[in-house]
Enzyme design. Structure first.
Site, PDB file in Angstrom:
ATOM      1  N   LYS A 227     -35.933  10.948  24.381  1.00 34.59           N
ATOM      2  CA  LYS A 227     -36.136   9.497  24.483  1.00 34.59           C
ATOM      3  C   LYS A 227     -37.572   9.145  24.119  1.00 34.59           C
ATOM      4  O   LYS A 227     -38.519   9.813  24.569  1.00 34.59           O
ATOM      5  CB  LYS A 227     -35.801   9.029  25.898  1.00 34.59           C
ATOM      6  CG  LYS A 227     -35.875   7.521  26.101  1.00 34.59           C
ATOM      7  CD  LYS A 227     -35.400   7.145  27.501  1.00 34.59           C
ATOM      8  CE  LYS A 227     -35.439   5.639  27.726  1.00 34.59           C
ATOM      9  NZ  LYS A 227     -34.912   5.255  29.060  1.00 34.59           N
TER      10      LYS A 227
ATOM     11  N   SER B 232     -31.413   1.987  29.214  1.00 33.13           N
ATOM     12  CA  SER B 232     -32.365   1.962  28.127  1.00 33.13           C
ATOM     13  C   SER B 232     -32.351   3.224  27.250  1.00 33.13           C
ATOM     14  O   SER B 232     -32.927   3.224  26.160  1.00 33.13           O
ATOM     15  CB  SER B 232     -33.775   1.809  28.707  1.00 33.13           C
ATOM     16  OG  SER B 232     -34.090   2.893  29.575  1.00 33.13           O
TER      17      SER B 232
ATOM     18  N   SER C 250     -30.187   3.706  33.674  1.00 30.16           N
ATOM     19  CA  SER C 250     -30.362   3.955  32.241  1.00 30.16           C
ATOM     20  C   SER C 250     -29.923   5.323  31.755  1.00 30.16           C
ATOM     21  O   SER C 250     -30.080   5.641  30.572  1.00 30.16           O
ATOM     22  CB  SER C 250     -31.830   3.730  31.849  1.00 30.16           C
ATOM     23  OG  SER C 250     -32.175   2.382  32.023  1.00 30.16           O
TER      24      SER C 250
END
Length: 433
Positions: free
Chosen positions: A68, A137, A161
């Site tokens: 990420k 996210s 998330s």
């Protein structure tokens, strides 16, 4: 949808010399080349030649890991999903990146995140239907594993998330106990709530990832060391025998779609058929009310984290970040302290319910991945467990009438991550029967 190798399957084949690391990396790169024009999961990827050179002997030899784009990587740009950092190349890797590299794994690329892991979405689409969100996210990490590009991806969860996008993309998403996985080097959204976790294709893969990447020292603030447990490279983690599971009723159940509620009931039927005891449970309202305190903590901490961004780069921030920080400035210091004290108290008292049950069962989201890419969905069904810092995992179960994944969520006691993974292995097996 590709039938790609899972994490421990790939590790087993490489370590037994039945698969060369370069073959796996080439297959993953080929899959990414084919899907990325629509999927848009990656901000940047490494070349096959570079990855092959970096692979070396170790438990994760040749394993491509997607990361990420809030986690610092010295060989890739780390933008945090913001134009403010569009050219940032960190000087050092985050500790979890160093750990992956030391174990022989290679960083496949950086995955799209929402702005600063908050609400403003990136371009990533759902691997099952590009008209739908992958969630957020950790959008790109969930989509990359869901599309069969990589067997392991790193994400973060402050509210929902990891669990929510994993459910939307039809993969396993696991968030360990607060502080159990290295967090340094990840841009914070809220230091009292942030978790680093994993996207994988199976519970066994999630268990192996935790075993490899959990903290083994207390160098970081708020870090903990989980007890050791066993994950066999060929058999995975042992399934829990006849677990006692509490299916939770929540104040938000009216938000759940009919198909998601049917999926929850289907999971109960299959768990019972496999030998589990499943009972309904309602926990006291003060736990659900504490989600207000969670939001207050996040508001306040985000206001501090983004104060320089607001001062120097206001024109490059979305309204989502501005509104978050603005709310934080309006809370009082005593209110913030009270919220932290409530978090500490409820994390302790929730343990009494886990003395009666091996795990809680809940929906991971209100339904299938919403249509459109402007919203990543509602994290409300994951929020309390992030506030309490207890481990949670989503396991795929079925599909909606639109062909989109529907899963369930299991929640365990704080620091009893191995037990939760063992219960999840039982559930995963029950769902396949």
């Amino acid at each position: 949808m590709s039938k790609s190798l899972g994490l421990i399957e790939a590790c087993s084949l490489i370590q037994s010399k039945k698969l060369q690391p370069k073959e796996l990396l080439a297959d993953c790169s080929k899959q990414a080349d084919a899907l990325e024009p629509t999927l848009k999961a990656f901000l940047v990827r490494d070349s096959l030649e570079q990855m092959s050179q970096k692979s070396h002997t170790g438990p994760l030899e040749g394993i491509p890991v997607a990361v990420k784009d809030i986690i610092a990587t010295k060989e890739f740009v780390t933008t945090n999903g913001s134009p403010i950092y569009k050219d940032q190349i960190p000087k050092e890797d985050a500790p979890i990146i160093r750990k992956i590299s030391a174990l022989g794994g290679v960083i496949f690329g950086k995955t799209v995140t929402t702005e600063f892991a908050w609400r403003h979405p990136g371009p990533t689409t759902n691997p099952w239907n590009s008209e739908h969100t992958p969630g957020g996210s950790s959008s790109g990490s969930a989509a990359a594993v869901g599309a069969g590009i990589v067997p392991l991806a790193l994400g973060s969860q402050t509210q929902g998330s990891i669990v929510r996008p994993a459910a939307f993309c039809g993969v396993v998403g696991f968030k360990a106990s607060f502080g159990a996985v290295p967090r340094d080097g990840a841009h914070p959204l809220s230091g009292s709530l942030d978790h680093i976790g994993f996207f994988t294709r199976s519970v066994d893969d999630a268990a192996y990832a935790l075993l490899m990447l959990k903290n083994d020292d207390l160098a970081e603030e708020d870090s903990i060391i989980l007890p050791d447990f066993t994950v066999d490279i060929h058999q995975g983690i042992s399934a829990y025998k006849a677990p006692k599971i509490a299916v939770l009723r929540t104040p938000f159940d009216h938000m759940v779609s009919g198909e998601q509620m049917d999926a929850l009931q289907l999971s109960v039927q299959r768990l019972r058929a496999a030998g589990a005891t499943v009972e309904e449970l309602s926990i006291p309202q003060e736990y659900w009310d504490a989600i207000v305190d969670m939001n207050l903590i996040m508001d306040c901490e985000a206001a501090v984290i983004h104060q320089d961004h607001l001062k120097h780069h206001d024109d490059l921030l979305s309204t989502h970040i501005k509104d978050l920080a603005d709310r934080g400035l309006k809370h009082s210091a005593p209110a913030y302290i009270n919220a932290l004290q409530k978090q500490k108290k409820l994390r302790k008292t929730i343990a009494s319910f886990f003395k009666q049950y091996d795990a809680f069962l809940s929906v991971p989201a209100s339904g299938e991945a919403p249509k459109g890419l402007t919203s990543t969905g509602d994290p409300i069904f994951c929020a309390l467990w992030s506030f309490l810092g207890v481990p949670s995992i989503t396991v795929p179960l079925t599909k909606s009438s639109n062909g989109l994944p529907l899963g369930i969520q299991l929640i365990g006691a704080y620091t009893e991550d191995a037990k939760l993974l063992s219960v999840a292995k039982f559930a995963e097996s029950a769902f396949k029967n």
